[in-house]
Scaffold this active site. Structure first.
Site, mmCIF file in Angstrom:
data_model
loop_
_atom_site.group_PDB
_atom_site.id
_atom_site.type_symbol
_atom_site.label_atom_id
_atom_site.label_comp_id
_atom_site.label_asym_id
_atom_site.label_seq_id
_atom_site.Cartn_x
_atom_site.Cartn_y
_atom_site.Cartn_z
ATOM 1 N N ARG A 21 5.902 6.773 -3.494
ATOM 2 C CA ARG A 21 6.673 5.677 -2.904
ATOM 3 C C ARG A 21 5.730 4.216 -3.018
ATOM 4 O O ARG A 21 5.831 3.030 -2.911
ATOM 5 C CB ARG A 21 7.221 5.681 -1.678
ATOM 6 N N SER A 84 13.435 -1.317 -0.187
ATOM 7 C CA SER A 84 13.030 0.212 -0.739
ATOM 8 C C SER A 84 13.806 1.077 0.205
ATOM 9 O O SER A 84 13.729 1.131 1.162
ATOM 10 C CB SER A 84 11.701 0.474 -0.565
ATOM 11 N N SER A 85 14.839 1.786 -0.270
ATOM 12 C CA SER A 85 15.877 2.763 0.391
ATOM 13 C C SER A 85 15.052 3.769 1.059
ATOM 14 O O SER A 85 14.059 4.158 0.779
ATOM 15 C CB SER A 85 16.891 2.955 -0.397
ATOM 16 N N MET A 86 15.759 4.210 2.085
ATOM 17 C CA MET A 86 14.909 5.398 2.895
ATOM 18 C C MET A 86 14.846 6.650 1.710
ATOM 19 O O MET A 86 15.775 6.875 1.176
ATOM 20 C CB MET A 86 15.643 5.789 4.126
ATOM 21 N N PHE A 229 24.037 0.060 2.295
ATOM 22 C CA PHE A 229 23.173 -0.776 1.405
ATOM 23 C C PHE A 229 23.631 -2.234 1.368
ATOM 24 O O PHE A 229 24.759 -2.682 1.644
ATOM 25 C CB PHE A 229 23.465 -0.292 0.156
#
Length: 376
Positions: A21, A84-86, A229
């Site tokens: 990530r 940046s999504s979990m 989101f």
């Protein structure tokens, strides 16, 4: 961490190890909270590397852009517009996507590029197309793809239109929320394809839907988990200001008054908001905070004709309600919540969605049981 949460499955482990990530996160970011939509203060990798690394490898979302790039300061902007999504959400959605060897995937919403890079590593860059509406965000993701040796086809465009030049696709995954699944996505898939997307009504409450496309061009499937989101830019909602509503400026003298046993707190759970928004699609809410946990919940209609308020104070079982206009919005909300209790208090997993060329329909338990929609 992700293994303990059962989000990272063995088939995605090689991609997780090979595509870190941190290679797809900028130096400056605003960490959020797991399952929440509040951002903390900015962290700069150059001045506070320990905290930066700690947040990057925590299961939290990371805001990377505010106000479509117009905000460039170190403080928080008005609206987060890229992130940046979990990691739990990333791998849960990839698991729901059920990719197979040779699957051709369209991603809607490139963002930092991590999700597309994971797909490209597993399936090969030639099998992945990613669409991003923001040219600057897309260019930064391309730079990261190139640096990492993974280069899916990166397209700048409106994600609502998909990318017809790369069709047909076996899988489509959206990393932005929608209130209407664009039928262009369905048209650009093969029969049997899977579409995974965050879906939620304007009122709030969002969940991931997993649709399967049939031979007849109808996409259908169940909601599999809650989500939060940012909206697809093509579908961002614009709500009229409260002071534009007749009678709101002289609250509450112009309104009818009564009490209710329905607590405003009962309207705030994510699945409650989803149910309310599905059944009353032109209703939205605002909150006025008071002291010691007290607040006023406003319900308003998109047409700007009606509003209702309910005052919440901790410990109370009866709440003051004011309603104004041709519609009685608090009564409508009470009817929805009564329906919800009568159905056995369903959570997201009992709801589903059908998408056709003519529209979409949310259902409960089975596609032949549509959720009632209360239109003015």
């Amino acid at each position: 961490m992700l293994l303990e949460k059962a989000a990272l499955t063995s088939d995605w482990m090689p991609a997780f190890k090979a595509v870190p990530r941190d290679a797809f996160v900028p130096d400056r970011l605003w960490p959020g909270t797991a399952g929440g939509n509040r951002q903390g203060e900015m962290i700069d990798r150059n001045t506070d590397p320990a905290r930066w690394w700690g947040k990057v490898y925590s299961d939290v979302p990371l805001t990377t852009q505010w106000d479509d790039g117009a905000h460039t300061g170190t403080d928080k902007g008005r609206s987060p517009t890229s992130s940046s999504s979990m990691p739990k959400m990333v791998f849960s959605m990839l698991d729901a996507l059920s990719v197979e060897h040779g699957s051709r995937v369209l991603e809607i919403g490139t963002g930092t590029g991590w999700n597309a890079a994971l797909l490209a590593y597993r399936l090969g860059p030639g099998n992945v197309v990613t669409v991003e509406v923001d040219p600057a965000v897309a260019e930064e993701a391309r730079r990261r793809f190139t640096a990492f040796g993974l280069a899916p086809l990166s397209v700048v465009g409106d994600g609502a239109q998909g990318y017809a030049d790369g069709a047909p696709y076996d899988r489509i995954v959206a990393t932005c929320g929608v209130s209407t699944v664009p039928y262009a996505w369905v048209e650009q898939t093969r029969a049997g394809a899977v579409i995974v997307a965050p879906w939620g009504p304007p009122y709030g409450g969002q969940a991931i839907v997993r649709l399967t496309v049939g031979e007849d061009g109808v996409a259908m499937g169940s909601f599999v988990m809650s989500s939060a989101f940012m909206r697809l830019r093509d579908q961002r909602d614009t709500f009229p200001p409260t002071n534009a509503f007749p009678g709101a400026g002289s609250w509450p003298s112009t309104a009818s008054r009564r009490t209710t046993a329905l607590s405003p707190d009962d309207m705030g759970a994510w699945h409650h908001m989803f149910t309310l928004g599905v059944q009353v699609p032109d209703m939205f809410c605002r909150v006025e905070w008071g002291e010691d946990g007290a607040y006023r919940l406003w319900l308003l209609d998109m047409g700007g004709t009606s509003w209702a308020t309910a005052d919440h104070e901790p410990g109370r079982t009866e709440f003051e309600v004011a309603e104004y206009g041709p519609r009685h919005l608090w009564s409508e909300a009470e009817a929805v919540m009564s329906w919800w209790r009568d159905q056995g208090e369903p959570r997201f997993e009992r709801y589903g969605l059908t998408v056709t060329p003519h529209g979409q329909c949310v259902w409960l338990d089975t596609p032949d049981n549509p959720v009632p929609v209360r239109l003015p």
